[in-house]
Structure formats: structure tokens, C-alpha cells
Design a protein around this motif. Structure first.
Motif, short mmCIF file in Angstrom:
data_model
loop_
_atom_site.label_atom_id
_atom_site.label_comp_id
_atom_site.label_asym_id
_atom_site.label_seq_id
_atom_site.Cartn_x
_atom_site.Cartn_y
_atom_site.Cartn_z
N VAL A 1 -5.16 4.97 -2.25
CA VAL A 1 -4.71 3.63 -1.85
C VAL A 1 -4.62 3.57 -0.34
O VAL A 1 -4.01 4.44 0.29
CB VAL A 1 -3.34 3.28 -2.47
CG1 VAL A 1 -2.91 1.88 -2.01
CG2 VAL A 1 -3.39 3.34 -3.98
N GLY A 2 -5.24 2.56 0.25
CA GLY A 2 -5.17 2.38 1.70
C GLY A 2 -5.00 0.92 2.04
O GLY A 2 -4.90 0.06 1.16
N TYR A 3 -4.95 0.65 3.32
CA TYR A 3 -4.87 -0.75 3.74
C TYR A 3 -5.75 -0.97 4.96
O TYR A 3 -6.08 -0.04 5.69
CB TYR A 3 -3.43 -1.21 3.99
CG TYR A 3 -2.73 -0.57 5.17
CD1 TYR A 3 -2.98 -0.99 6.48
CD2 TYR A 3 -1.77 0.41 4.97
CE1 TYR A 3 -2.32 -0.42 7.55
CE2 TYR A 3 -1.10 0.99 6.04
CZ TYR A 3 -1.38 0.58 7.33
OH TYR A 3 -0.72 1.14 8.39
N ARG A 4 -6.14 -2.22 5.12
CA ARG A 4 -7.00 -2.58 6.24
C ARG A 4 -6.58 -3.96 6.73
O ARG A 4 -6.44 -4.91 5.94
CB ARG A 4 -8.46 -2.59 5.79
CG ARG A 4 -9.48 -2.72 6.92
CD ARG A 4 -10.86 -3.03 6.36
NE ARG A 4 -11.33 -2.03 5.41
CZ ARG A 4 -12.09 -0.98 5.74
NH1 ARG A 4 -12.45 -0.81 6.99
NH2 ARG A 4 -12.48 -0.13 4.81
N GLY B 1 2.13 9.64 -5.82
CA GLY B 1 2.42 10.93 -5.21
C GLY B 1 1.48 11.26 -4.08
O GLY B 1 1.22 12.45 -3.81
N GLU B 2 0.95 10.26 -3.41
CA GLU B 2 -0.03 10.46 -2.34
C GLU B 2 0.42 9.77 -1.06
O GLU B 2 1.41 9.01 -1.03
CB GLU B 2 -1.39 9.89 -2.77
CG GLU B 2 -1.97 10.54 -4.01
CD GLU B 2 -3.27 9.87 -4.44
OE1 GLU B 2 -3.91 10.41 -5.36
OE2 GLU B 2 -3.65 8.83 -3.85
N ALA C 1 -11.91 8.71 -0.08
CA ALA C 1 -11.49 8.66 -1.48
C ALA C 1 -10.79 7.36 -1.84
O ALA C 1 -10.37 7.18 -2.98
CB ALA C 1 -10.55 9.84 -1.77
N THR C 2 -10.66 6.45 -0.89
CA THR C 2 -9.91 5.22 -1.14
C THR C 2 -10.66 4.33 -2.13
O THR C 2 -11.82 3.98 -1.91
CB THR C 2 -9.67 4.45 0.17
OG1 THR C 2 -8.95 5.29 1.07
CG2 THR C 2 -8.89 3.18 -0.09
N ARG C 3 -9.96 3.95 -3.20
CA ARG C 3 -10.55 3.06 -4.21
C ARG C 3 -9.83 1.72 -4.29
O ARG C 3 -10.32 0.80 -4.93
CB ARG C 3 -10.55 3.74 -5.58
CG ARG C 3 -11.48 4.94 -5.65
CD ARG C 3 -11.73 5.38 -7.07
NE ARG C 3 -12.21 4.26 -7.87
CZ ARG C 3 -11.67 3.91 -9.04
NH1 ARG C 3 -10.64 4.57 -9.54
NH2 ARG C 3 -12.17 2.89 -9.72
N LEU C 4 -8.66 1.66 -3.70
CA LEU C 4 -7.91 0.40 -3.68
C LEU C 4 -7.52 0.11 -2.24
O LEU C 4 -6.75 0.86 -1.63
CB LEU C 4 -6.66 0.48 -4.56
CG LEU C 4 -5.67 -0.68 -4.46
CD1 LEU C 4 -6.32 -2.00 -4.84
CD2 LEU C 4 -4.44 -0.42 -5.34
N ALA D 1 0.84 -1.20 0.00
CA ALA D 1 0.00 0.00 0.00
C ALA D 1 0.87 1.25 0.00
O ALA D 1 0.60 2.22 -0.73
CB ALA D 1 -0.93 -0.01 1.21
N GLY D 2 1.94 1.23 0.80
CA GLY D 2 2.83 2.38 0.86
C GLY D 2 3.51 2.65 -0.47
O GLY D 2 3.62 3.80 -0.92
N PHE D 3 3.97 1.60 -1.13
CA PHE D 3 4.65 1.75 -2.40
C PHE D 3 3.71 2.31 -3.47
O PHE D 3 4.06 3.21 -4.23
CB PHE D 3 5.23 0.41 -2.86
CG PHE D 3 6.04 0.49 -4.12
CD1 PHE D 3 7.39 0.76 -4.08
CD2 PHE D 3 5.43 0.30 -5.36
CE1 PHE D 3 8.14 0.85 -5.25
CE2 PHE D 3 6.16 0.39 -6.54
CZ PHE D 3 7.52 0.67 -6.47
#
Length: 812
Positions: free
Chosen positions: A82-85, A75-76, A95-98, A67-69
């Protein structure tokens, strides 16, 4: 975005495949870039624009790093597009879509919303690792897709059993292959001396290899203990070498640092668990040293315990590790085992060796009684699933029909193992919900391995929660679900809480300090110096999995009063009969207790017939079937016919007969109270009487007890070897076989009898199942040697045309 990764050349094909199909397979070699490029590319697909994508990663570390990469490449910050759970941790926003999620999270999302509303597609990454949660997640997702045909599923991995997956996903599922980006890797082998210190030898081997190969080194070891021992050894031998650890217990910042080259340009050795085998790339690595082992959690259905085993790595994993050395240039892989050491091709899917209680619980939540109702790459083993369901029934989560009980439905809110969910749910009965939250967080925590005293470990966390951030975060999450504050007033209910989760691990001290009998019937031990060695009752939270004499690692004391309050059925007296080997008889008593834990006992004046029968059969199961020749021969005949003619013939192996003693032997035990009398019963006749008539009428013709030989006599056939898969044996004097042109056959001609040809003195001369070959090549040598020793017996030149006889030569 163009990265030059090999996967770029396959993205259009992948987009087209998922544009016209609901499912696809991507086989992408290590280094292809599938984990971070594919999800971002699919976000732009028309079918994905109205929903989000879920990317499943098998490990928490890989989920955070991926997720970090991806967020960085956009550039975010993590939490924007992009987030993680994962359990206890979430970085997603409006706004997270992935979402990069760990595999258990998908299961909970499906259980909470079986249609996955708002989700356009699910991507299963590194599916070749075959974790239990990935297999379950795919089975549930396929079931959801049967209702939601717009849901896309993509399974991707470096190595896949494509045929098996197509059997589940459908033969028309498109398969996209993608080569990796890999430079040549030289492979060297160096076996270690088992008698010498492993860390010392590893350090020496690594430093020598680093002299021969430029770049950073990645060392893959089975666990954190081995990592820390090698780190200490390297610190003493190479103080200028930057040694970094990479494993799941580290903070995210430390994990990310381990993936990047040293900012000052110093050489590094990254010591990692199997997490570095796939999913993440350690930048700058040109040398991989593979210790060749991995930790595997293996569940033992017979004992209900899970044992962590250190095993040889499989060949597929070893090749994955080797490939890490060639990601960024020519590399070297040093394998710490002999080149001739055999490796199994692939690892076992976790579903075949794991504790299936969580899976059984999730199936019940999904409304599935028969697992065949779902599509599995590997179906759950029936025996392990049965054990798991029995545990859930004992815990009160399932009823006899495998449906959730009221407690089971309430327990679904807890994101834990079903055992611990019961503890958390029932902790209110003890007024100890905050303590239960603290205890569960500690038991499931990753930093508890070195702390064997559970009470002391909890006290340390409660006194200094900021020093145990992960535990604090997990405990607070559970407390929020419970609707309580994390304020623990005392540890007195600790043993009672454990007893709710581990009823079969409640243990009663035997005569000697430190020796305990578990409620499940097994033995468990503590060192005599342990503070709990003299406790009358305790509950083991962790055992090493050995069925006989298991070692207790973490435990808490329990009072008899607490035990009775938790399990009121203990107050009722139950008759119990057991066979006493020491006394040679049945011992009957009335007891109050839980399983093998007996709180109180009284002599039983009269032995109930049913209880006597059950006790005798159980004693026979422990001792095994008697070595009665008639029984052995009959079982051997049936084993031969079952093997040769098929499963119409019943399985009369010892295991099968012991499992069904109640059916075929139980009705014949009326009036018998001694085990020696049971063993003298005509068991072969009982079995024969129960054999279906069509089979019994053919038995003697297909597997005759005696065979006629050319001399006119008949001899007994020994079928005992058939119990081990070997042919039946006929022992007969050689002279009685003259005239036989081929070995006799049984089982409708499908099995040759093994002839033991004997001398006139009945000593062995030859063993053969091919008599014709013996007459042609072996007999002349036997004749030459034996005719002088036994001159009164015939030794003709042509045994095939000679007259068979059991007598000496006729007098002229």
C-alpha cells in the motif's frame, strides 16, 4: 482479516457485483469502514490480481492517513503493498498494488496514459463531496472505460444521489447499501452572540459541554485562523486540556497523533477543519462541537476572480459531523447555532462554483471541444466554461477552436494551474526559470496565508529553505521538471513573471496613491501606506474577488518596458471611443496599452463609424434600456406570452436585449453620435419590426393593448408588471364592469387580467383577478360604504345583471 466493521457484511456482495459488472455504487454510512476495508478486500478479487487499484481521496491528509492505516493493518510500511501518491510527494514501490492518490493525480495519470495500463480498478471515495477534480476524473475514467471494458469503477460515499449517478453509470449498475456503526448521539443547540468574541464563546461552550460528556472532543471550525484563535483561548482557560490541531498544513506525524488518544490518558480537544467531517476517524471522540460554517471557494465568471466565502454548513455535512460523536459510544453533538436555523439540504457541486480554467485545459488535452461528449454527473456551466476558455486563449494556451496551441502542449508538463504553467513555460524568455519555480511553489503553498509581502516571503524561503520544507519540496520538483537547479540570483523579474500568469490583473495607478485600474477594467486598492501604493504599474497575484474596489493582497511592481516586452501588441496604436458621463459625449483617442491599462494616448481626429456605434452600444449597456413606456409595454407583452405560451416567443428581458444590442439596435445608429439621441429612438418599433410575422400577426389578439369593458369603452392594459412575472393590470371604474361575470383573460385564455376597480373619483376600491368572487363577497361591503359617498352613481344590489356605465345615474 476480520475487523467487526459493518462493511464486512457487504464485502461478498460487493465482490460479486464487481465480478459481473464493470461499475458499482457503494452507499456506506459513516463508521462503516469503507475507506480502509473495501480497497484491501478488492485486492483479492480475480479481476484485480493482474493490476493495481487506485483509491481516490479528496484531501491530502486523508490520503496519507488512509494509506498509513491500511499498511499498518497488513503489518507493513507505507510504500510496500500500500502506498500513496500526491503532487510533490510519493511513497510507492515496485510491490505496490494499492495506491491512495489525490484526485488531481488521477487526471494526470489518465492524460499521460488514457487506457490506464496496469490499473485494474479505480475507487472514488467520498464522492458526495463533489469536488471538481472528482467529477472530471469520473468523466474521463468513464470515457477510458468505453475502450477498456475490463477496467472496474467503484463510486462510494456516505451519501450519494443514486439516481443522478445511475443516469451516468447506467441503470443496471449494482447499488450496495451498508449501514454505519453508530451509537446514539444527543444533539444540543447553542447560538452565539455575533457582537461578542467568537473564540471566547466557543471556549466557554466547549468546556461546559466537556463537563457533561465524557471522552475527547472534536471541534470542527471553518479554517486554520479560527482553530488557532480557539487554541489560544483554551490554553488560557484549561491548561490541563490537551489541545491538538488537525488540518492540511500539519506534518503527517502531527496529523496521525491527532487521530489517536493521548498516551497518558489525558482528555483532548481536537480542533479540526472540515477534513474531520469524513474520511478519517478521530479515536476517543464522544463530543463534537460544530461551529456550523465552512469555507467555500466561489468563482465569479463576471470578474474572473475566485473569492473564499465562509458559508453556513449544509444539512448533509452537519449530519456527517454529528455522526463523528457516535463512532465509539453514546455521544453528544453541540451545534453552535439556533435549532430553528434553516440549512440547505446539500452543498453545491464544486463544478458549479469553481474556476473552470483547469477543467477547460484538461478537456482540451483530452481532445474534447464539446463537454457533452463526456458523461457528467453535473455538466460544467456553459457561462463559466466560456469564461475559462477565453482566459486560456488570452494566455495563449488555446486557439479559437479550443484546441491546444504549441504553448498549450508544452504547458501540459507542469502539474499546476494553467496560469502558473504559462509562467513556468515562458519564464525562460526572462532567464528566470528557477525564480518561477520558487514563486509558483510559494503561491500554491499552504503556509503563505499570513504573509502579504510576496517579495519578503520569497526571500525568507530562499534564505532558509529548511524552515519551509513543503515549499522546498514543491520548488525542487518543479525545478526537476524544468531541468534547472533551484538557484535564484535575484527577484527583479518577479512582476514580469506574475504578468505572464495574470495579464488581466496588471494594474495602473490612478491619481490617488493605492487606487489602481486593472487591465480587466475593475478597480483595486492598496493601503496608502503600502510600499507599492505609489507604483505606476503592478501585478496583483491575489485579490479578494470584489469586482468594484477589490483589495489587493499580494502584488509586485512592473515596469512599462517589461510589459511591452511580454506583450508586443501593446506597441500598436488602437482607436478607442468611450462615453464620458462627465462630458456628456463620446471621447475618442488612440491608445497603446493592455485592456484598461493605457501606457500612452493621443487625441483621435476623426471618429470611425464602427467605433462610434460600438461605443454608444457599450454606453447603453452600462446605463440600461431607457424607461420608454412603449418599450416597457411591448417587453411586458412578450414576457407574458413567453411565460404562458412557451419559448417560441423571444426573450425580450432587459438582460437579453442588452446582450443583443448589436443585432436589433446597431443597424439604426448611422449618423448618431450622442447617447441621448440613441435613447430617443423608437426602440419598440425596431423590435416589433424584427418580430417574425406569424408571431406579430397574433400579438394583438393574444396580448391586446386595450380591452373593451361592458360600458362600451375600452381601456389600456398595463403590461409592465409582466416583466416581474406578475399578471397584466386593467384599471377601470367599478360601474363600467357591471355585467361582467368573470375577470377578462388574455394569452389565449391562460392568464387572468388583474382588475384595479376604481371609485367614481378613480381612487382604488379593490384589486382582484377573480371578479365573480368579488361580486359575491366583496362588492356588498364596497356598496355599503360607497353609495353614501357617491350617491349620483349607480350601486345596484346585483352587479352581474346591472347595466354598466361610465356616467352618473340618469335623471328621471
Amino acid at each position: 482479516m476480520t475487523t467487526g466493521l459493518p462493511i464486512e457484511a457487504r464485502l461478498d456482495a460487493l465482490q460479486a457485483a464487481l465480478g459481473s459488472h464493470a461499475r458499482a455504487l457503494l452507499v456506506a454510512e459513516p463508521g462503516a469502514g469503507k475507506t480502509t476495508r473495501v480497497p484491501l478486500a478488492l485486492l483479492e478479487a480475480p479481476w484485480a490480481r493482474e493490476g493495481k487499484l487506485l483509491l481516490l481521496e479528496p484531501r491530502r491528509v486523508a490520503a496519507r492517513l488512509a494509506a498509513g492505516f491500511m499498511a499498518e493493518s497488513l503489518g507493513e510500511k507505507v510504500g510496500e503493498r500500500v502506498g500513496y501518491r500526491m503532487r510533490g510527494e510519493s511513497r510507492v514501490g515496485p510491490a505496490t498494488r494499492l495506491e491512495v492518490v489525490t484526485q488531481g493525480v488521477l487526471t494526470r495519470m489518465l492524460q499521460d496514459d488514457p487506457l490506464l495500463e496496469g490499473v485494474a480498478g479505480v475507487i472514488f471515495d467520498e464522492f458526495h463531496e463533489r469536488s471538481l477534480e472528482a467529477d472530471l476524473g469520473l468523466a474521463l475514467a468513464l470515457d477510458a472505460q468505453s475502450v477498456r471494458d475490463d477496467l472496474r469503477l467503484l463510486v462510494m460515499s456516505a451519501t450519494l444521489d443514486v439516481e443522478a449517478l445511475l443516469g451516468v453509470l447506467g441503470d443496471d449498475t449494482p447499488v450496495i447499501d451498508c449501514p454505519g456503526r453508530s451509537y446514539p448521539v444527543e444533539t444540543r443547540y447553542r447560538s452565539l452572540n455575533a457582537r461578542d468574541d467568537g473564540a471566547v464563546q466557543q471556549a466557554r461552550a466547549l468546556l461546559e459541554a466537556m463537563q457533561a460528556q465524557e471522552g475527547d472532543a472534536l471541534v470542527i471550525l471553518p479554517g486554520v485562523g479560527e482553530i488557532r484563535r480557539l487554541a489560544r483561548e483554551l490554553a488560557g482557560r484549561a491548561p490541563d486540556l490537551v489541545v491538538m490541531e488537525l488540518h492540511g498544513r500539519l506534518p503527517l506525524a502531527a496529523q496521525r497523533r491527532a487521530l489517536r488518544p493521548d498516551p497518558d490518558g489525558r482528555r483532548r480537544a481536537v480542533l479540526a477543519t472540515a477534513i474531520a467531517e469524513s474520511s478519517v476517524t478521530v479515536d476517543g471522540v464522544r463530543l463534537v462541537m460544530d461551529a456550523g460554517h465552512q469555507r467555500v471557494a466561489v468563482f465569479q465568471p463576471r470578474t474572473g476572480l475566485t473569492r473564499l466565502e465562509t458559508r453556513r454548513v449544509n444539512r448533509a455535512s452537519a449530519d456527517q459531523r454529528r455522526g463523528r460523536a457516535g463512532r465509539q459510544g453514546p455521544g453528544l453533538c453541540l451545534r453552535l447555532w439556533a435549532e430553528e436555523q434553516p440549512l440547505i439540504p446539500h452543498g453545491e457541486p464544486e463544478i458549479r462554483q469553481a474556476d473552470l480554467a483547469p477543467l477547460a485545459f484538461e478537456l482540451a488535452r483530452w481532445g474534447i471541444v464539446e463537454p457533452e461528449a463526456l458523461a457528467w454527473v453535473t455538466p460544467p456551466p456553459a457561462a463559466a466554461l466560456s469564461v475559462a476558455r477565453e482566459l486560456l486563449r488570452r494566455l495563449g494556451l488555446l486557439d479559437d477552436a479550443c484546441h491546444l496551441t504549441e504553448l498549450g502542449r508544452a504547458a501540459t508538463r507542469w502539474p499546476t494551474h494553467p496560469r502558473l504553467a504559462v509562467m513556468l513555460e515562458r519564464a525562460a524568455e526572462l532567464g528566470a526559470r528557477p525564480l518561477a519555480c520558487a514563486l509558483v511553489a510559494a503561491l500554491e503553498g499552504r503556509d503563505l496565508d499570513d504573509e502579504r509581502d510576496l517579495e519578503r516571503a520569497l526571500q525568507a524561503r530562499l534564505k532558509a529553505p529548511d524552515a519551509h520544507r513543503q515549499w522546498q519540496r514543491d520548488a525542487r520538483q518543479l525545478a526537476r521538471i524544468a531541468g534547472v537547479k533551484l538557484e535564484v540570483t535575484g527577484l527583479a523579474p518577479l512582476g514580469a513573471l506574475l504578468a505572464l500568469a495574470y495579464p488581466e490583473r496588471i494594474a495602473q495607478r490612478l491619481e490617488a496613491p493605492g487606487r489602481f485600474r486593472l487591465a480587466s477594467g475593475g478597480l483595486a486598492t492598496l493601503p496608502e501606506s503600502h510600499p507599492l501604493a505609489h507604483a505606476e504599474l503592478l501585478v496583483a497575484a491575489e485579490l479578494d474577488g470584489e469586482a468594484s474596489g477589490a483589495r489587493i493582497f499580494r502584488a509586485a511592481a512592473l515596469s512599462a518596458e517589461r510589459l511591452e516586452a511580454l506583450y508586443p501588441g501593446i506597441r500598436e496604436w488602437q482607436p478607442r471611443l468611450e462615453w464620458s458621463e462627465a462630458q456628456g459625449r463620446l471621447v475618442g483617442e488612440r491608445v497603446r496599452g493592455l485592456g484598461a491599462v493605457v501606457l500612452e494616448r493621443k487625441p483621435l481626429a476623426e471618429l470611425p463609424a464602427e467605433a462610434v456605434r460600438a461605443a454608444l452600444l457599450e454606453a447603453l449597456r452600462r446605463r440600461g434600456l431607457p424607461q420608454d413606456d412603449a418599450l416597457i409595454q411591448l417587453r411586458g407583452r412578450l414576457a407574458l406570452l413567453r411565460r404562458a405560451l412557451g419559448e417560441a416567443w423571444p426573450d425580450w428581458s432587459e438582460a437579453a436585449l442588452l446582450d443583443t444590442l448589436d443585432d436589433w439596435l446597431g443597424p439604426h445608429l448611422d449618423g448618431i453620435t450622442r447617447l441621448d439621441a440613441v435613447e430617443r429612438l423608437p426602440m419598440a418599433r425596431f423590435l416589433l419590426d424584427g418580430l417574425d410575422w406569424p408571431l406579430r400577426s397574433r400579438l394583438d389578439a393574444l396580448a391586446p393593448m386595450r380591452l373593451a369593458v361592458p360600458s362600451g369603452a375600452s381601456h389600456r392594459v398595463d403590461y409592465a408588471p409582466c416583466l416581474e412575472g406578475k399578471p397584466p393590470v386593467l384599471a377601470v371604474k367599478l360601474q363600467e364592469c357591471f355585467g361582467w361575470q368573470a375577470s377578462p383573460r388574455v394569452a389565449d385564455g391562460r392568464e387572468a387580467v388583474l382588475l384595479h376597480l376604481l371609485s367614481p373619483a378613480r381612487s382604488p376600491l379593490q384589486v382582484t383577478a377573480d371578479l365573480a368572487s368579488f361580486w359575491a363577497s366583496g362588492y356588498p361591503e364596497v356598496r355599503k360604504e360607497m353609495r353614501g359617498r357617491y350617491p349620483k352613481h349607480p350601486w345596484p344590489e346585483d352587479p352581474v345583471t346591472a347595466e354598466a356605465t361610465a356616467r352618473t345615474k340618469r335623471r328621471g
